[in-house]
Scaffold this active site. Structure first.
Site, PDB file in Angstrom:
ATOM      1  N   LYS A 156      12.358  60.136  30.238  1.00 52.00           N
ATOM      2  CA  LYS A 156      12.022  60.184  28.818  1.00 52.00           C
ATOM      3  C   LYS A 156      12.833  59.115  28.079  1.00 52.00           C
ATOM      4  CE  LYS A 156      15.427  63.853  27.857  1.00 52.00           C
ATOM      5  NZ  LYS A 156      15.625  65.268  27.482  1.00 52.00           N
ATOM      6  N   HIS A 157      12.402  58.701  26.885  1.00 54.89           N
ATOM      7  CA  HIS A 157      11.269  59.125  26.072  1.00 54.89           C
ATOM      8  C   HIS A 157      10.296  57.952  26.042  1.00 54.89           C
ATOM      9  CE1 HIS A 157      14.884  61.272  24.704  1.00 54.89           C
ATOM     10  NE2 HIS A 157      14.077  62.306  24.464  1.00 54.89           N
ATOM     11  N   HIS A 169      13.176  63.616  15.483  1.00 51.91           N
ATOM     12  CA  HIS A 169      13.237  65.015  15.067  1.00 51.91           C
ATOM     13  C   HIS A 169      13.007  65.127  13.559  1.00 51.91           C
ATOM     14  CE1 HIS A 169      15.437  65.233  18.896  1.00 51.91           C
ATOM     15  NE2 HIS A 169      15.037  66.480  18.935  1.00 51.91           N
ATOM     16  N   ASP A 240       6.873  65.381  24.146  1.00 56.92           N
ATOM     17  CA  ASP A 240       8.104  65.933  23.587  1.00 56.92           C
ATOM     18  C   ASP A 240       7.696  67.078  22.656  1.00 56.92           C
ATOM     19  OD1 ASP A 240      10.770  66.291  22.933  1.00 56.92           O
ATOM     20  OD2 ASP A 240      11.144  64.177  22.517  1.00 56.92           O
TER      21      ASP A 240
END
Length: 466
Positions: A156-157, A169, A240
């Protein structure tokens, strides 16, 4: 994939998983109390979800571990600084053994983001470093270690979160680099590691050169065009968390889920309140009825679960693994400006942040009083704990240290760089968390790339000259 409310599988949640045929759960700190409790939870989840259950967790090392009752593996950047691929493989295998001991079969690691932006608010020491070659080699070693332990890794990512100044986020980052620039930096480690990667996790980031309209998680040109068609990747693609603001603030949960599956993702990480999980289920069901094809996705997920079954396997090497982690943290220590050890018994004026809060994926850091208490075993410590770094008066602190015959010691243990520390003038700086803080404080520094107990033990041993 969903998350569940607490450390025990209550009747309502068990029925919800069973009725909806959910076979994948991601665990967080809220689900963890003790090793026995976590093992019991995973056993019950497997009983409900079946032989092909996928039980996942973020167990990267450093700040990103959920079960804090285990010794913490070094962060990726610590291992990158140590520069020993066999060490990285062995550490990752040991981390995998921790997970297997409770029945977790999917680790959302390693991070293959190339952290070239010192102000990156979410990656930093989670990355192996700023070189794509280094990240690729270290990432491949980490995948080998997890595989040795019988745990599925997940890189990831994708396509890369290392050169952003925003946290997905909280916002929807955008990367404006050309395709050629992406090929040489962000994409390179992923392309190099795909052969050994059981799964890939997508980034909620817009990459103008790849798809200027949709973030990677929802982008068919990226997930199908690039990852499947160009690179011929045959493993699992998982999003995600769809609860992150990069997605949640711009799309409906159900809409985003269907877009991601249509783009090429195999599994949607539908984390959050029950109502948003149900909105995702409803939208996916409607899409299936409208003709969304998922048989290939189901086959890839079943293959992953069969290759890495969620069965408990006792860790008979726990003591040896703890010793390995301690040695690895020590080997990752990095020095800036020729710092010198401090004689035992030396009076110290310790300046440290009183309390560091938990932030997003990272667990809460170490508090100033804990640092003072630990150092007091060898030194005469006076603590100056601060809340706001801009309120520190370094001239006064310097005068106090000289008046009392103390060495002025700054310890930083916070995730983000604090520009207010740019005028700091300690005799010695110990950067226990964000390593880029050493660029802000013009003093000799030690970077540990982590604040966990074994990381601190390595720093204290260096400080004493032992």
């Amino acid at each position: 994939m969903v998350d569940i409310p607490g450390p025990r599988l209550d009747v309502d949640t068990a029925e919800y998983l069973r009725v909806n045929g959910i076979r994948a759960v991601c665990l967080f700190g809220k689900n963890v109390e003790s090793q026995a409790q976590l093992r019991q939870l995973c056993t019950e989840l497997r009983e409900i979800m079946g032989e092909e259950a996928l039980i996942a967790i973020d167990h990267e090392g450093g700040a990103i571990v959920r079960p804090t009752f285990w010794p913490a593996p070094p962060s990726a950047m610590s291992l990158g600084q140590a520069g020993d691929l066999q060490l990285t493989e062995d550490v990752s295998a040991a981390a995998g053994r921790q997970l297997r001991s409770v029945g977790i079969n999917w680790n959302f690691a390693p991070v293959l983001d190339v952290n070239v932006n010192p102000d990156n608010p979410v990656i930093a020491e989670r990355s192996f470093g700023a070189s794509p070659d280094l990240v690729a080699q270290q990432g491949a070693a980490a995948l080998r270690g997890l595989k040795r332990a019988g745990v599925a890794g997940c890189v990831k990512h994708f396509p890369g979160h290392g050169d952003t100044h925003q946290d997905s986020h909280r916002a929807l980052p955008r990367v404006g680099k050309s395709r050629a620039e992406l090929e040489t930096l962000e994409l390179a480690p992923f392309k190099a590691c795909l052969t050994d990667a059981p799964a890939v996790m997508t980034a909620h980031i817009l990459y103008d050169a790849l798809d200027a309209e949709h973030p990677a998680t929802l982008s068919r040109p990226i997930l199908t065009g690039l990852l499947r068609d160009e690179w011929h990747y045959g493993g699992v693609i998982i999003t995600d968390s769809m609860g992150m603001q990069a997605i949640d603030a711009h799309y409906g949960r159900g809409e985003a889920a269907v877009l991601s599956l249509s783009a090429g993702a195999d599994m949607v990480m539908a984390l959050g309140r029950r109502e948003v999980q149900e909105a995702t289920l409803k939208a996916v069901q409607e899409a299936l009825e409208a003709g969304l094809e998922v048989q290939d996705k189901l086959e890839r997920l079943s293959d992953l679960a069969r290759r890495f079954p969620a069965k408990v396997e006792q860790n008979k090497q726990a003591q040896e693994d703890e010793k390995l982690f301690g040695e690895a943290w020590a080997r990752g220590l990095t020095f800036v400006g020729n710092p010198q050890s401090v004689a035992v018994g030396q009076p110290l004026l310790l300046v440290a942040q009183a309390k560091a809060q938990r932030e997003n994926v990272s667990e809460a850091s170490v508090e100033a009083q804990t640092l003072a208490d630990e150092l007091a075993e060898w030194y005469a410590v006076k603590l100056h704990a601060y809340d706001d770094p801009s309120a520190l008066n370094w001239a006064e602190l310097r005068a106090q240290a000289e008046r009392e015959g103390r060495l002025l010691l700054l310890i930083t243990a916070h995730r983000h760089r604090q520009t207010a520390l740019a005028g700091a003038t300690p005799d010695l700086h110990l950067a226990l968390y964000n390593p880029y803080t050493a660029q802000d404080v013009q003093s000799p520094a030690v970077q540990s790339f982590g604040f966990r107990p074994l990381a601190r033990a390595a720093v204290w041993a260096w400080l004493r000259g032992s």
